[in-house]
Design a protein around this motif. Structure first.
Motif, short mmCIF file in Angstrom:
data_model
loop_
_atom_site.label_atom_id
_atom_site.label_comp_id
_atom_site.label_asym_id
_atom_site.label_seq_id
_atom_site.Cartn_x
_atom_site.Cartn_y
_atom_site.Cartn_z
N ALA B 114 0.87 -1.18 0.00
CA ALA B 114 0.00 0.00 0.00
C ALA B 114 0.91 1.23 0.00
O ALA B 114 2.09 1.14 0.34
CB ALA B 114 -0.89 -0.01 1.24
N PRO B 115 0.37 2.38 -0.39
CA PRO B 115 1.20 3.59 -0.39
C PRO B 115 1.76 3.91 1.00
O PRO B 115 1.19 3.53 2.01
CB PRO B 115 0.21 4.69 -0.85
CG PRO B 115 -0.87 3.96 -1.55
CD PRO B 115 -0.98 2.63 -0.89
N ARG B 116 2.87 4.61 0.98
CA ARG B 116 3.55 5.00 2.22
C ARG B 116 2.60 5.71 3.18
O ARG B 116 2.65 5.52 4.39
CB ARG B 116 4.70 5.92 1.84
CG ARG B 116 5.61 6.36 2.95
CD ARG B 116 6.72 7.19 2.35
NE ARG B 116 7.69 7.62 3.33
CZ ARG B 116 8.78 8.32 3.02
NH1 ARG B 116 9.02 8.64 1.76
NH2 ARG B 116 9.64 8.69 3.95
N GLN B 117 1.69 6.52 2.61
CA GLN B 117 0.75 7.27 3.46
C GLN B 117 -0.17 6.34 4.24
O GLN B 117 -0.58 6.66 5.35
CB GLN B 117 -0.11 8.22 2.59
CG GLN B 117 0.67 9.30 1.89
CD GLN B 117 1.21 8.84 0.53
OE1 GLN B 117 1.44 7.66 0.29
NE2 GLN B 117 1.43 9.81 -0.35
N VAL B 233 4.69 -9.71 -0.15
CA VAL B 233 3.57 -8.78 -0.02
C VAL B 233 3.26 -8.08 -1.33
O VAL B 233 2.13 -7.64 -1.56
CB VAL B 233 3.86 -7.78 1.12
CG1 VAL B 233 4.90 -6.77 0.71
CG2 VAL B 233 2.60 -7.10 1.62
N ASN B 234 4.25 -8.02 -2.22
CA ASN B 234 4.05 -7.35 -3.49
C ASN B 234 3.63 -8.28 -4.62
O ASN B 234 3.44 -7.82 -5.75
CB ASN B 234 5.31 -6.58 -3.88
CG ASN B 234 5.38 -5.27 -3.15
OD1 ASN B 234 4.59 -4.38 -3.41
ND2 ASN B 234 6.28 -5.17 -2.18
N ARG B 235 3.53 -9.55 -4.37
CA ARG B 235 3.03 -10.48 -5.39
C ARG B 235 1.72 -11.09 -4.87
O ARG B 235 0.68 -10.51 -5.04
CB ARG B 235 4.09 -11.57 -5.68
CG ARG B 235 5.28 -11.02 -6.43
CD ARG B 235 4.89 -10.71 -7.89
NE ARG B 235 6.03 -10.29 -8.68
CZ ARG B 235 6.30 -9.02 -8.99
NH1 ARG B 235 5.54 -8.05 -8.54
NH2 ARG B 235 7.34 -8.72 -9.75
N GLU B 236 1.79 -12.25 -4.22
CA GLU B 236 0.55 -12.87 -3.74
C GLU B 236 -0.16 -11.99 -2.72
O GLU B 236 -1.40 -12.02 -2.61
CB GLU B 236 0.82 -14.28 -3.16
CG GLU B 236 1.72 -14.35 -1.94
CD GLU B 236 3.18 -14.50 -2.28
OE1 GLU B 236 3.56 -14.13 -3.41
OE2 GLU B 236 3.96 -14.99 -1.43
N GLY B 237 0.61 -11.18 -1.98
CA GLY B 237 0.01 -10.31 -0.98
C GLY B 237 -0.88 -9.24 -1.60
O GLY B 237 -1.88 -8.82 -1.04
N ARG B 238 -0.48 -8.79 -2.78
CA ARG B 238 -1.23 -7.75 -3.47
C ARG B 238 -2.51 -8.32 -4.10
O ARG B 238 -3.49 -7.59 -4.27
CB ARG B 238 -0.33 -7.15 -4.57
CG ARG B 238 -0.47 -5.68 -4.78
CD ARG B 238 0.56 -5.22 -5.79
NE ARG B 238 1.71 -4.60 -5.15
CZ ARG B 238 1.76 -3.33 -4.76
NH1 ARG B 238 0.70 -2.55 -4.91
NH2 ARG B 238 2.84 -2.84 -4.21
N VAL B 239 -2.46 -9.61 -4.45
CA VAL B 239 -3.61 -10.25 -5.11
C VAL B 239 -4.61 -10.77 -4.07
O VAL B 239 -5.81 -10.58 -4.19
CB VAL B 239 -3.13 -11.41 -6.01
CG1 VAL B 239 -4.32 -12.08 -6.69
CG2 VAL B 239 -2.14 -10.90 -7.04
N ALA B 240 -4.08 -11.48 -3.08
CA ALA B 240 -4.93 -12.08 -2.05
C ALA B 240 -4.60 -11.41 -0.72
O ALA B 240 -3.69 -11.85 -0.03
CB ALA B 240 -4.68 -13.58 -1.96
N ARG B 241 -5.29 -10.40 -0.36
CA ARG B 241 -4.88 -9.56 0.78
C ARG B 241 -5.19 -10.18 2.14
O ARG B 241 -4.68 -9.73 3.16
CB ARG B 241 -5.57 -8.20 0.68
CG ARG B 241 -5.30 -7.43 -0.61
CD ARG B 241 -4.13 -6.51 -0.52
NE ARG B 241 -4.08 -5.71 0.67
CZ ARG B 241 -4.73 -4.55 0.86
NH1 ARG B 241 -5.50 -4.07 -0.09
NH2 ARG B 241 -4.59 -3.87 1.99
#
Lengths: 102, 365
Positions: B114-117, B233-241
């Motif tokens: 997710a974005p830094r913010q 977190v940037n592969r499967e984490g981004r798809v299946a949260r």
């Protein structure tokens, strides 16, 4: 579902459940069987077992399934699934040799 | 986009840059396969410019952080590192985090999807300072990664247990050294002042030359995480949260009364997890799987691909699939509906190879 698929799942699920129960009981893990993913690492990141824990796991599997795990074979402890593979291989070999699997 | 302290220097060294959540990061150095091989067989060094870093004092920050992160931060002992996750109010993964208790200082290092913010928003109630722009983070991984560090800062680093943190000095540069990593090999995360980033990188590369060190980037890291079975977190984490189907229960303390996303996650846990992530390998010689492709078992849809790539350890393409729980088992034969037609795949146990680092005894080197 194809009967062969059903059979493979049933055999694997049985071994997985016994290993998970063994892990939770012997190591007093604060998780349910459902919480333990089969690919969770047992050593290092993941469950983070130390060498004493690892010995306890090896003893548990040997007693539960009647298989022998060579001393120092920590590669088997990469995950629950790699332990399951080992037990299934040993059981298949014992069955092929005319012995019964537990 | 913020600037990585090492970016310009790394581009001069041949790095091809990419962007991850607004941060510049090295994608590769021209040969991803060689970078993966270096980490699996020797050592690799990565500029982790995408990692967000927060600092606070143990006295002030440890309990507030405990009420946000899913793991038991409050029980973190001095000199140790906790590997845990940060979820939002809906119980969806936002970041994969290391929290290091370093004397009186606490360090939080986040890989976020997710974005830094958004990470800052979730940490708003914690007395920590975002120091991401003031530091450089390097990941040193591989069965020989201990070599250059031992030669530069001393033999003491050989005694560091996994998930520990120490302070070291490199020719006047203060380093936070974490024994950690996400490649399934020995690993160290090194936090240095941004002003000294090029110096630290240069010294590590020079000291690592005799060990076969190579610089590597995020493309290689993604493949190393995939067949090393480290959560990405940037592969499967981004798809299946949802952390439950992802098998991240070990990063959470279900006994804790408060943490971000707890209620949502506990409700889903009580209802039972309907799907699980499982590894699969394509039959030898096959390729062409993409995220989103459907897997079929005995002709019926069983789930879809959430991550995929080449595995050097297996010598073939592999991936992770989010499967219906009833069929989420290793050892089953699937077909993948790929853009090039149906491809044969088998679900497998992970990690599917024995990392070389498992054979190394640090007390004997």
């Amino acid at each position: 579902m194809d009967p062969r698929t059903t059979s493979i799942i049933a055999e694997r699920a049985g071994v997985v459940a016994r290993i998970k129960r063994n892990l939770i009981t012997r190591l007093s893990l604060p998780y349910t069987e459902d919480d333990l993913h089969e690919d969770v690492s047992l050593l290092g990141s993941g469950l983070g077992l130390d060498s004493l824990d690892a010995l306890e796991v090896v003893l548990g599997v040997e007693q539960e399934f009647g298989v022998k795990i060579e001393e120092g074979n920590i590669a088997l402890l990469r995950s629950i699934n790699t332990l399951v593979d080992y037990v299934l291989e040993k059981n298949a070999a014992a069955t092929a040799a005319g012995g019964g699997a537990r | 986009m913020r600037a990585s302290p090492a970016a310009s220097w790394l581009v001069n060294a041949g790095a091809v840059m990419t962007e991850r959540d607004g941060a510049p990061a090295v994608a590769h150095y021209g040969d991803v396969a060689a970078e993966v091989r270096a980490v699996r067989q020797a050592a690799g060094l990565m500029d982790a410019g995408h990692v967000l870093v927060f600092k606070g004092t143990v006295d002030d920050a440890i309990y507030p952080l405990d009420e946000v992160f899913a793991g038991n931060v409050a029980n973190l002992r001095y000199g140790r590192v906790l590997h845990t996750l940060l979820a939002d109010e809906a119980g969806l993964v936002v970041a994969d985090a290391y929290i290091a208790c370093n004397d009186d200082e606490i360090l939080v290092l986040c890989e976020a999807c997710a974005p830094r913010q958004e990470v800052a928003r979730l940490l708003a109630g914690c007395p920590v300072v975002d120091v991401t722009d003031e530091v450089a983070v390097f990941c040193l991984d591989g069965p020989k990664s201990w070599g250059p560090l031992r030669d530069l800062v001393g033999r003491d680093i050989l005694g560091m247990p996994y998930l520990s943190v120490e302070n070291h000095d490199l020719d006047g540069t203060a380093l936070n050294l974490l024994r950690a990593g996400k490649t399934a090999e020995f690993g160290y995360w090194i936090v240095a002042p941004a002003a000294d980033a090029a110096k630290v990188h240069g010294r590590l590369m020079a000291a690592g030359a005799k060990y076969g060190i190579a610089p590597y980037g995020l493309d290689a890291l993604d493949l190393l995480k995939l067949d090393g079975r480290f959560f990405n977190v940037n592969r499967e984490g981004r798809v299946a949260r949802d952390p439950l189907p992802l098998g991240l229960q070990w990063m959470m303390d279900f006994q804790k009364e408060r943490w971000s996303g707890r209620d949502a996650i506990l409700a889903r846990r009580a209802a039972g997890v309907a799907r699980k992530v499982v590894g699969f390998a394509l039959a030898e010689g096959l390729q062409g799987v993409r995220v989103g492709d459907v897997l079929r078992l005995d002709g019926d849809p069983a789930g879809e691909v959430v991550a995929c790539g080449w595995s050097q350890g297996l010598g073939r393409d592999m991936g992770l699939a989010l499967l219906d729980r009833a069929v989420a088992w290793a050892g089953l034969d699937f077909t993948v509906d790929s853009a090039t037609g149906p491809l044969a795949a088998t679900s497998i146990s992970l990690p599917p190879f024995v990392p070389a680092s498992l054979e190394v005894k640090l007390d004997e080197v």
